[in-house]
Design a protein around this motif. Structure first.
Motif, PDB file in Angstrom:
ATOM      1  N   GLU A 182     -22.685 119.643   2.591  1.00 49.21           N
ATOM      2  CA  GLU A 182     -21.379 119.513   1.942  1.00 49.21           C
ATOM      3  C   GLU A 182     -20.350 118.696   2.714  1.00 49.21           C
ATOM      4  N   THR A 183     -20.399 118.715   4.048  1.00 47.76           N
ATOM      5  CA  THR A 183     -19.377 117.966   4.800  1.00 47.76           C
ATOM      6  C   THR A 183     -19.472 116.465   4.543  1.00 47.76           C
ATOM      7  N   ALA A 184     -20.609 116.005   4.012  1.00 48.44           N
ATOM      8  CA  ALA A 184     -20.766 114.577   3.693  1.00 48.44           C
ATOM      9  C   ALA A 184     -19.904 114.164   2.501  1.00 48.44           C
ATOM     10  N   ILE A 185     -19.479 115.151   1.695  1.00 51.43           N
ATOM     11  CA  ILE A 185     -18.626 114.834   0.549  1.00 51.43           C
ATOM     12  C   ILE A 185     -17.241 115.463   0.695  1.00 51.43           C
ATOM     13  N   GLY A 186     -16.853 115.779   1.924  1.00 56.14           N
ATOM     14  CA  GLY A 186     -15.520 116.338   2.131  1.00 56.14           C
ATOM     15  C   GLY A 186     -15.380 117.764   1.652  1.00 56.14           C
ATOM     16  N   PHE A 187     -16.510 118.467   1.559  1.00 61.42           N
ATOM     17  CA  PHE A 187     -16.505 119.861   1.107  1.00 61.42           C
ATOM     18  C   PHE A 187     -16.887 120.752   2.286  1.00 61.42           C
ATOM     19  N   PHE A 188     -17.431 121.915   2.052  1.00 62.91           N
ATOM     20  CA  PHE A 188     -17.811 122.831   3.129  1.00 62.91           C
ATOM     21  C   PHE A 188     -19.014 123.654   2.661  1.00 62.91           C
ATOM     22  N   PRO A 189     -19.805 124.209   3.576  1.00 65.93           N
ATOM     23  CA  PRO A 189     -21.007 124.963   3.192  1.00 65.93           C
ATOM     24  C   PRO A 189     -20.648 126.325   2.614  1.00 65.93           C
ATOM     25  N   ASP A 190     -20.413 126.344   1.300  1.00 60.95           N
ATOM     26  CA  ASP A 190     -19.927 127.552   0.650  1.00 60.95           C
ATOM     27  C   ASP A 190     -21.080 128.419   0.140  1.00 60.95           C
ATOM     28  N   VAL A 191     -20.916 129.068  -1.002  1.00 60.13           N
ATOM     29  CA  VAL A 191     -21.901 129.961  -1.646  1.00 60.13           C
ATOM     30  C   VAL A 191     -22.490 130.966  -0.657  1.00 60.13           C
ATOM     31  N   GLY A 192     -21.657 131.447   0.261  1.00 57.47           N
ATOM     32  CA  GLY A 192     -22.116 132.427   1.239  1.00 57.47           C
ATOM     33  C   GLY A 192     -22.603 131.837   2.529  1.00 57.47           C
ATOM     34  N   GLY A 193     -22.334 130.547   2.764  1.00 54.20           N
ATOM     35  CA  GLY A 193     -22.723 129.935   4.022  1.00 54.20           C
ATOM     36  C   GLY A 193     -22.137 130.663   5.221  1.00 54.20           C
ATOM     37  N   SER A 194     -20.920 131.159   5.063  1.00 50.08           N
ATOM     38  CA  SER A 194     -20.279 131.875   6.161  1.00 50.08           C
ATOM     39  C   SER A 194     -20.961 133.202   6.460  1.00 50.08           C
ATOM     40  N   HIS A 195     -21.797 133.671   5.526  1.00 39.58           N
ATOM     41  CA  HIS A 195     -22.512 134.940   5.713  1.00 39.58           C
ATOM     42  C   HIS A 195     -23.894 134.730   6.323  1.00 39.58           C
TER      43      HIS A 195
END
Length: 358
Positions: free
Chosen positions: A147-160
């Protein structure tokens, strides 16, 4: 939407199909031309169907699979979100809210959830697989959180789940979008079982017939062999276990000219091309997610996406990578050094519309 019944097949949208077979409920992702990219409707109907199956005693466990030969699910359908623009965030946020509610529901689902992953699994596809009890992957499994390649972040529970990966390999994947194949996925815990692609159909049949899935999974599982990521895990841990993104970069630079030169040079090159703001947010997200419950992680991620959609980098990233495909995004910041703490912290504050409610 009116639910239609066709024998044992339940359908509310042709993009995802539902079937009851033996002791199992089947979720079948059915957008092969789009590599099963998730739409808002797909997230909603999957959540509804899981709720129905939860109270259906005939369904002992749930399988989620793909009708695509190339992908399990390549992510969320974010092109429409980008086209909505920052001025229409109220149209975009409900998709993420419902996707995150689905991810959270799957993580705590009382019946066994078994993802049969044969092909690409990225972004949103990770969110509907990695949180279930069993993740079964073939030799065609290809995982990434890019996701960081498109200015986003690793969501959908990436932080978990990313903090749970060994030796800071989750942080490495969050920052670089590194692609992992079967052996790496098994070693890091993304997969619980590795199987051969030729056995996938037979495994599915056996799982549908079985009341107890664990012996069936054990029967088809095999050792995928050494994980390439494991071989460089110590250097990953040393670099990506740093206390800041700038320190990560500094540690990588110190490895240039050493035996780890190729690894360091590749990581530095990747990081230099990513959105600096996204890199900072992803770093903080993974660090703060460690030890949090799934619900608390998803509340945090909803805060992040609420701010991301108000900024510039996401729209520029989608333009450069997905729409125009020139792969030359002009990020809001030119380097990590330019990022101010206040810019990062804004992503972790409650949004104007309030926090995610489950």
């Amino acid at each position: 939407m009116q639910q239609e019944y066709a024998g044992d097949v339940l359908s509310e949208t042709t993009d995802v199909l539902f079937e009851e077979k033996g002791h199992a409920g089947l979720i079948i992702l059915n957008r092969p031309k789009a590599l099963n990219a998730l739409t808002h409707e797909m997230c909603v109907v999957m959540h509804r169907q899981l709720e129905r199956w939860l109270i259906d005693d005939a369904v002992h466990h749930v399988l989620i699979k793909s009708n695509s030969e190339k992908a399990f699910c390549a992510g969320g359908d974010i092109r429409q979100v980008a086209e909505n623009g920052p001025e229409n965030i109220d149209k975009s946020l409900p998709f993420f809210a419902d996707e995150y509610r689905l991810n959270t529901y799957m993580e705590s689902y009382p019946k066994p959830l078994i993802a049969l992953i044969d092909g690409i699994v990225m972004g949103g596809g990770v969110g509907i697989s990695v949180h279930g009890a069993y993740r079964v992957g073939s030799e065609k499994t290809l995982f990434a959180m890019p996701e960081t390649a498109i200015g986003f972040f690793p969501d959908v529970g990436g932080s978990h789940f990313l903090p749970k990966m060994p030796q800071n390999t989750g942080m490495y994947c969050a920052m670089t979008g590194e692609r992992l194949k079967q052996a790496d996925c098994y070693w890091t815990g993304i997969l619980t079982h590795a199987v051969k692609r030729d056995d996938m159909a037979a495994l599915e049949e056996a799982l549908c017939e079985a009341q107890d899935v664990e012996p069936v999974l054990a029967r088809y599982a095999f050792d995928p062999g050494p994980a390439p990521l494991h071989a460089k895990a110590d250097v990953v841990d040393e670099c990506f276990g740093a206390e800041s993104t700038l320190e990560v970069v500094d540690r990588l630079r110190k490895l240039l000219g050493s035996e780890h030169d190729d690894f360091a040079a590749a990581a530095l090159d990747t990081i230099s091309k990513r959105s600096p703001l996204s890199m900072e947010v992803a770093f903080q997200q993974v660090r703060r997610g460690e030890g949090l419950s799934m619900k608390d992680c998803m509340i945090m991620e909803h805060r992040i996406v609420s701010q991301i959609l108000l900024g510039k980098d996401f729209y520029e990233g989608v333009r450069a990578v997905i729409i125009d495909k020139d792969h030359a995004p002009k990020w809001q910041h030119s380097s990590l050094d330019e990022i101010k703490t206040v810019d990062v912290e804004a992503h972790f504050m409650s949004p104007k519309g309030g926090d995610l409610v489950f």
